[in-house]
Design a protein around this motif. Structure first.
Motif, short mmCIF file in Angstrom:
data_model
loop_
_atom_site.label_atom_id
_atom_site.label_comp_id
_atom_site.label_asym_id
_atom_site.label_seq_id
_atom_site.Cartn_x
_atom_site.Cartn_y
_atom_site.Cartn_z
N LEU A 171 -3.89 5.53 -3.69
CA LEU A 171 -5.59 5.16 -3.04
C LEU A 171 -5.64 3.76 -3.07
N GLY A 172 -4.90 2.68 -4.60
CA GLY A 172 -5.06 1.63 -4.69
C GLY A 172 -4.58 0.91 -3.42
N LEU B 230 -4.02 2.29 -1.30
CA LEU B 230 -4.32 1.80 0.72
C LEU B 230 -6.07 1.02 0.66
N THR B 231 -6.64 1.24 -0.43
CA THR B 231 -7.95 0.76 0.05
C THR B 231 -7.99 -1.20 0.32
N THR B 232 -8.77 -1.10 0.73
CA THR B 232 -8.92 -2.23 1.56
C THR B 232 -10.18 -2.77 0.83
N SER B 233 -11.73 -1.90 0.07
CA SER B 233 -12.04 -2.63 -1.39
C SER B 233 -11.34 -3.21 -1.72
N TYR B 234 -12.36 -4.63 -2.56
CA TYR B 234 -11.29 -4.58 -4.29
C TYR B 234 -12.55 -3.82 -5.01
N VAL C 205 -13.24 -0.74 -5.07
CA VAL C 205 -12.28 1.11 -5.23
C VAL C 205 -10.77 0.01 -5.59
N LEU C 206 -10.39 -1.34 -5.62
CA LEU C 206 -9.26 -0.81 -6.03
C LEU C 206 -9.49 -1.44 -7.63
N THR D 17 -9.70 1.56 -9.04
CA THR D 17 -8.32 2.29 -9.30
C THR D 17 -8.18 2.07 -10.14
N ARG E 32 0.76 -4.43 -1.92
CA ARG E 32 0.13 -2.95 -2.38
C ARG E 32 2.14 -1.99 -2.59
#
Length: 393
Positions: free
Chosen positions: A84-85, A87-91, A93-94, A97, A157
């Motif tokens: 998920l980390g 793939l995400t573009t959201s800080y 969300v990162l 994770t 990534r």
């Protein structure tokens, strides 16, 4: 040594790489996520906080499951949050994770320490602990530089994908090599383990672990600017010096594995005295590149030999509470890993220069030795003292 212990070490290698690799990826993450460098740096702090809080909490949660099930739940969770980390573009969300990944890492390490100790004879827990922690040291030597190299060529990534990829064979290996067993009674097991944690020797051992690890990471965190600004070593050679530190750490856990089961007190005391002298000598001679080349691997060896021995002693001191002992040992060492760099940063901020963290490291080891002197952490020493007091006229 059972093959299952080495399979657990493989998973610990992946987790150690994840914990430390962000040091070389922060600028790229900040640029890609459109956040400041300090905000990207908070990803490391979030992981550390998750390790500290998560170790005892996840250890208690895992008492409801068999050890194999607990290991697989934590490891699969760790794998998925790295996917998920990546793939995400959201800080946000990162950041989430990293916290969840740290919780899974902490839980896995707590259960892995207990599992490794249970898979070997009672007198070989030190060897099993050292073999397991070898995964962390190999991460320092190979995993972290490899993560930085991947980040430079294919973006940050790719390092997350690599950690997830290494975790896949670890999941299969744990499933196939760790024995399955019935889940203990959670309430009964938790009460028994919590009672065992009242042991003063265990509490002292955890305090010593936090102090020694604080000293280690206080110096390690500021090693690069010390080498370039004080020792006069060119920046291009810093990765080689960090690799020397990693080699020393591997030698240290190997040395700890040889003596943690038979001469733990002597190793902690003699190793601690040598560690104290080494940090003081390093601080005095930090202007010499030759001294730095010699002392970096020596201090890493001593630090990890003493540190891994203290983890093994925690497992011995809480023989009836192996899972929670592993959890609290993980938390204590991460407290030290957060406290040491913070104290070193305070001295640098106060204008005392890049040598000052070495003096802080010396002070933390001196404090640990003082604790050993006034409060014996070895159970047999306490038992001898109790018997002598009981028979005294």
């Amino acid at each position: 040594m059972p093959i299952a212990v080495y399979m657990l070490a493989l998973a610990v290698f992946a987790q150690g790489t994840s914990e430390f690799m962000l040091a070389g990826l922060v600028p790229d993450i900040a640029a890609d996520m459109s956040v400041s460098v300090p905000a990207a740096g908070n990803l490391t702090s979030a992981f550390a906080a998750g390790m500290i809080a998560g170790a005892p909490l996840m250890a208690i949660l895992s008492l409801r499951w068999s050890r194999r099930r607990a290991l697989l739940v934590f490891l699969v969770t760790f794998l998925l949050v790295h996917v998920l980390g990546a793939l995400t573009t959201s800080y946000a969300v990162l950041l989430t994770t990293r916290v969840v990944g740290a919780l899974a890492n902490a839980g896995f390490l707590a259960v892995a320490l207990a599992t490794a100790s249970a898979l070997v004879p009672a007198g070989a827990r030190g060897k099993a602990t050292s073999a397991l922690l070898g995964g962390v040291t190999i991460a320092c030597v190979a995993g972290v530089p490899a993560g930085a190299l991947l980040g430079q060529h294919w973006g940050w990534r790719s390092a997350f994908w690599a950690v997830a990829a290494v975790s896949v064979p670890a999941v299969v290996a744990v499933f196939r090599s760790v024995p399955s067993g019935p889940a203990p009674s959670a309430s009964t097991n938790a009460r028994r383990e919590l009672r065992a944690l009242r042991d003063p020797g265990l509490l002292v051992t955890l305090l010593l672990g936090a102090l020694v690890n604080g000293a280690t990471f206080c110096a390690f965190t500021y090693l690069a600017p010390l080498l370039t600004s004080v020792a006069g070593i060119r920046e291009a050679w810093v990765p080689a010096m960090l690799a020397l530190f990693g080699v020393g750490s591997f030698l240290g856990v190997t040395l700890g594995g040889r003596f943690a089961d038979t001469r733990p007190v002597r190793l902690v005391v003699v190793g601690g005295l040598a560690l104290l002298a080494g940090w003081a000598l390093f601080a005095v001679s930090a202007g010499s590149g030759v001294a730095a080349v010699v002392l970096v691997p020596v201090q890493a060896t001593l630090s990890f030999a003493v540190g891994s021995t203290l983890i093994a002693r925690a497992m011995y001191a809480a023989g009836s509470a192996p899972t929670l002992a592993g959890g609290f040992a993980t938390a204590a060492f991460n407290v030290g890993g957060a406290l040491g760099p913070w104290l070193g940063g305070l001295t640098i901020g106060a204008g005392l220069g890049f040598r000052s963290p070495l003096w802080v490291s010396a002070g933390l080891v001196a404090t640990a030795l003082a604790v050993v002197a006034v409060t014996p952490f070895d159970r047999r020493a306490r038992e001898r003292r109790t018997r002598s007091e009981a028979t005294a006229p």
